[in-house]
Design a protein around this motif. Structure first.
Motif, PDB file in Angstrom:
ATOM      1  N   ASP A 143      -1.172   9.890  24.712  1.00 44.85           N
ATOM      2  CA  ASP A 143       0.375   9.671  23.954  1.00 44.85           C
ATOM      3  C   ASP A 143       0.226  10.087  22.550  1.00 44.85           C
ATOM      4  O   ASP A 143      -0.521   9.726  21.705  1.00 44.85           O
ATOM      5  N   LEU A 144       1.521  10.675  22.232  1.00 40.57           N
ATOM      6  CA  LEU A 144       1.852  11.136  20.803  1.00 40.57           C
ATOM      7  C   LEU A 144       2.937   9.971  20.443  1.00 40.57           C
ATOM      8  O   LEU A 144       3.853  10.145  21.129  1.00 40.57           O
ATOM      9  N   GLU A 145       2.674   9.169  19.218  1.00 41.21           N
ATOM     10  CA  GLU A 145       3.659   8.442  19.182  1.00 41.21           C
ATOM     11  C   GLU A 145       3.862   8.339  17.586  1.00 41.21           C
ATOM     12  O   GLU A 145       3.097   8.444  16.613  1.00 41.21           O
ATOM     13  N   GLU A 146       5.082   8.233  16.893  1.00 38.19           N
ATOM     14  CA  GLU A 146       5.535   7.906  15.649  1.00 38.19           C
ATOM     15  C   GLU A 146       5.109   6.613  15.282  1.00 38.19           C
ATOM     16  O   GLU A 146       5.224   5.688  15.617  1.00 38.19           O
ATOM     17  N   THR A 147       4.550   6.519  13.800  1.00 38.68           N
ATOM     18  CA  THR A 147       4.054   5.192  13.334  1.00 38.68           C
ATOM     19  C   THR A 147       4.481   5.183  12.024  1.00 38.68           C
ATOM     20  O   THR A 147       4.998   6.177  11.328  1.00 38.68           O
ATOM     21  N   GLU A 148       4.704   4.076  11.407  1.00 37.04           N
ATOM     22  CA  GLU A 148       4.782   3.538  10.110  1.00 37.04           C
ATOM     23  C   GLU A 148       3.548   3.228   9.366  1.00 37.04           C
ATOM     24  O   GLU A 148       3.085   2.192  10.013  1.00 37.04           O
ATOM     25  N   THR A 149       2.910   3.678   8.804  1.00 40.72           N
ATOM     26  CA  THR A 149       1.603   3.653   8.124  1.00 40.72           C
ATOM     27  C   THR A 149       1.845   3.153   6.604  1.00 40.72           C
ATOM     28  O   THR A 149       2.468   3.861   5.751  1.00 40.72           O
ATOM     29  N   ARG A 150       1.285   1.980   6.345  1.00 42.41           N
ATOM     30  CA  ARG A 150       1.195   1.459   4.628  1.00 42.41           C
ATOM     31  C   ARG A 150       0.011   1.364   4.262  1.00 42.41           C
ATOM     32  O   ARG A 150      -0.991   0.521   4.954  1.00 42.41           O
ATOM     33  N   PHE A 151      -0.388   1.879   3.016  1.00 47.47           N
ATOM     34  CA  PHE A 151      -1.669   1.461   2.566  1.00 47.47           C
ATOM     35  C   PHE A 151      -1.459   0.653   1.267  1.00 47.47           C
ATOM     36  O   PHE A 151      -0.834   0.996   0.432  1.00 47.47           O
ATOM     37  N   ILE A 152      -2.275  -0.366   1.474  1.00 45.91           N
ATOM     38  CA  ILE A 152      -1.953  -1.526   0.202  1.00 45.91           C
ATOM     39  C   ILE A 152      -3.341  -1.985  -0.200  1.00 45.91           C
ATOM     40  O   ILE A 152      -4.341  -2.009   0.572  1.00 45.91           O
ATOM     41  N   SER A 153      -3.353  -2.169  -1.532  1.00 43.44           N
ATOM     42  CA  SER A 153      -4.637  -2.553  -2.349  1.00 43.44           C
ATOM     43  C   SER A 153      -4.084  -3.842  -3.065  1.00 43.44           C
ATOM     44  O   SER A 153      -3.290  -3.671  -3.711  1.00 43.44           O
ATOM     45  N   PHE A 154      -4.942  -4.823  -3.078  1.00 40.49           N
ATOM     46  CA  PHE A 154      -4.785  -5.962  -3.934  1.00 40.49           C
ATOM     47  C   PHE A 154      -5.949  -6.603  -4.189  1.00 40.49           C
ATOM     48  O   PHE A 154      -6.754  -6.756  -3.520  1.00 40.49           O
ATOM     49  N   MET A 155      -5.787  -7.383  -5.570  1.00 42.67           N
ATOM     50  CA  MET A 155      -6.938  -8.399  -5.856  1.00 42.67           C
ATOM     51  C   MET A 155      -6.525  -9.659  -5.599  1.00 42.67           C
ATOM     52  O   MET A 155      -5.625 -10.291  -6.050  1.00 42.67           O
ATOM     53  N   GLY A 156      -7.567 -10.103  -4.695  1.00 42.38           N
ATOM     54  CA  GLY A 156      -7.558 -11.757  -4.570  1.00 42.38           C
ATOM     55  C   GLY A 156      -8.324 -12.351  -5.605  1.00 42.38           C
ATOM     56  O   GLY A 156      -8.741 -11.755  -6.533  1.00 42.38           O
ATOM     57  N   GLN A 157      -8.328 -13.509  -5.398  1.00 43.43           N
ATOM     58  CA  GLN A 157      -9.324 -14.599  -6.537  1.00 43.43           C
ATOM     59  C   GLN A 157     -10.658 -14.010  -6.422  1.00 43.43           C
ATOM     60  O   GLN A 157     -11.279 -13.908  -7.535  1.00 43.43           O
ATOM     61  N   ASN A 158     -11.247 -13.752  -5.277  1.00 50.60           N
ATOM     62  CA  ASN A 158     -12.562 -13.192  -5.439  1.00 50.60           C
ATOM     63  C   ASN A 158     -13.024 -11.808  -4.921  1.00 50.60           C
ATOM     64  O   ASN A 158     -14.166 -11.510  -4.903  1.00 50.60           O
ATOM     65  N   GLU A 159     -12.190 -11.217  -4.302  1.00 48.83           N
ATOM     66  CA  GLU A 159     -12.430  -9.919  -3.627  1.00 48.83           C
ATOM     67  C   GLU A 159     -11.346  -9.285  -3.616  1.00 48.83           C
ATOM     68  O   GLU A 159     -10.015  -9.452  -3.693  1.00 48.83           O
ATOM     69  N   ARG A 160     -11.296  -7.733  -3.741  1.00 41.77           N
ATOM     70  CA  ARG A 160     -10.270  -6.673  -3.645  1.00 41.77           C
ATOM     71  C   ARG A 160     -10.208  -6.521  -1.920  1.00 41.77           C
ATOM     72  O   ARG A 160     -11.087  -6.408  -1.299  1.00 41.77           O
ATOM     73  N   PHE A 161      -8.972  -6.218  -1.595  1.00 37.75           N
ATOM     74  CA  PHE A 161      -8.609  -5.737  -0.119  1.00 37.75           C
ATOM     75  C   PHE A 161      -7.850  -4.309  -0.378  1.00 37.75           C
ATOM     76  O   PHE A 161      -7.195  -4.233  -1.054  1.00 37.75           O
ATOM     77  N   ASP A 162      -8.628  -3.598   0.412  1.00 37.93           N
ATOM     78  CA  ASP A 162      -8.019  -2.287   0.697  1.00 37.93           C
ATOM     79  C   ASP A 162      -7.638  -2.062   1.901  1.00 37.93           C
ATOM     80  O   ASP A 162      -8.597  -1.919   2.913  1.00 37.93           O
ATOM     81  N   LEU A 163      -6.319  -2.085   2.231  1.00 39.49           N
ATOM     82  CA  LEU A 163      -5.861  -2.158   3.883  1.00 39.49           C
ATOM     83  C   LEU A 163      -5.106  -0.865   4.012  1.00 39.49           C
ATOM     84  O   LEU A 163      -4.101  -0.490   3.242  1.00 39.49           O
ATOM     85  N   GLY A 164      -5.067  -0.807   5.440  1.00 41.59           N
ATOM     86  CA  GLY A 164      -3.848   0.034   5.888  1.00 41.59           C
ATOM     87  C   GLY A 164      -3.398  -0.689   7.140  1.00 41.59           C
ATOM     88  O   GLY A 164      -3.985  -1.431   7.700  1.00 41.59           O
ATOM     89  N   ILE A 165      -2.192  -0.567   7.274  1.00 39.83           N
ATOM     90  CA  ILE A 165      -1.313  -1.410   8.250  1.00 39.83           C
ATOM     91  C   ILE A 165      -0.615  -0.321   8.936  1.00 39.83           C
ATOM     92  O   ILE A 165       0.583   0.194   8.210  1.00 39.83           O
ATOM     93  N   MET A 166      -0.653  -0.241  10.097  1.00 40.19           N
ATOM     94  CA  MET A 166       0.116   0.848  10.839  1.00 40.19           C
ATOM     95  C   MET A 166       0.989  -0.007  12.113  1.00 40.19           C
ATOM     96  O   MET A 166       0.534  -0.612  12.876  1.00 40.19           O
ATOM     97  N   LYS A 167       2.298   0.298  11.801  1.00 39.03           N
ATOM     98  CA  LYS A 167       3.236  -0.258  13.011  1.00 39.03           C
ATOM     99  C   LYS A 167       3.594   0.571  13.873  1.00 39.03           C
ATOM    100  O   LYS A 167       3.911   1.908  13.586  1.00 39.03           O
ATOM    101  N   THR A 168       3.786   0.337  15.157  1.00 36.06           N
ATOM    102  CA  THR A 168       3.945   1.239  16.208  1.00 36.06           C
ATOM    103  C   THR A 168       4.496   0.435  17.343  1.00 36.06           C
ATOM    104  O   THR A 168       4.243  -0.799  17.552  1.00 36.06           O
ATOM    105  N   ASN A 169       4.987   1.099  18.261  1.00 35.80           N
ATOM    106  CA  ASN A 169       5.642   0.398  19.549  1.00 35.80           C
ATOM    107  C   ASN A 169       4.281   0.119  20.575  1.00 35.80           C
ATOM    108  O   ASN A 169       4.583  -0.562  21.581  1.00 35.80           O
ATOM    109  N   ARG A 170       3.493   0.757  20.291  1.00 33.05           N
ATOM    110  CA  ARG A 170       2.185   0.687  21.220  1.00 33.05           C
ATOM    111  C   ARG A 170       1.667  -0.737  21.434  1.00 33.05           C
ATOM    112  O   ARG A 170       1.081  -1.075  22.557  1.00 33.05           O
ATOM    113  N   PHE A 171       1.405  -1.675  20.315  1.00 31.16           N
ATOM    114  CA  PHE A 171       0.748  -2.876  20.522  1.00 31.16           C
ATOM    115  C   PHE A 171       2.032  -4.046  20.542  1.00 31.16           C
ATOM    116  O   PHE A 171       1.679  -5.225  19.970  1.00 31.16           O
ATOM    117  N   TYR A 172       2.889  -3.902  21.362  1.00 25.88           N
ATOM    118  CA  TYR A 172       3.700  -4.952  21.600  1.00 25.88           C
ATOM    119  C   TYR A 172       4.177  -5.575  20.422  1.00 25.88           C
ATOM    120  O   TYR A 172       4.412  -6.985  20.382  1.00 25.88           O
TER     121      TYR A 172
END
Length: 91
Positions: free
Chosen positions: A11-40
């Motif tokens: 299947d080919l599906e439209e997605t909304e993808t967001r790349f976010i980086s933030f610094m926590g108290q002890n660790e840096r988080f580099d994330l990708g978050i993909m929203k799609t209808n695929r995963f309910y």
């Protein structure tokens, strides 16, 4: 000679993808978050530095130990990530 492939789906599906980086108290988080209808209604969250990913919804964020196991985090870092994801996962 190429072998015949049996696809369960392709299947080919439209997605909304967001790349976010933030610094926590002890660790840096580099994330990708993909929203799609695929995963309910859940989002595909991937840790770009750690090479781990999971399909996460609000129910998963409430499950004790889920983020710790999935992303190999200690409790403090997992709680920071949990708080962050709760803010943005349903946006």
């Amino acid at each position: 000679m190429s072998e015949e492939r049996f696809f369960l789906y392709d299947d080919l599906e439209e997605t909304e993808t967001r790349f976010i980086s933030f610094m926590g108290q002890n660790e840096r988080f580099d994330l990708g978050i993909m929203k799609t209808n695929r995963f309910y209604g859940k989002s595909l969250v991937f840790d770009l530095q750690g090479g781990r990913f999971a399909i996460i919804g609000t129910d998963d964020l409430q499950t004790p130990g889920y983020l710790e196991d999935t992303f190999q985090l200690n409790e403090k870092n997992a709680n920071e990530l949990r708080g962050f994801l709760i803010e943005i996962i349903n946006v």
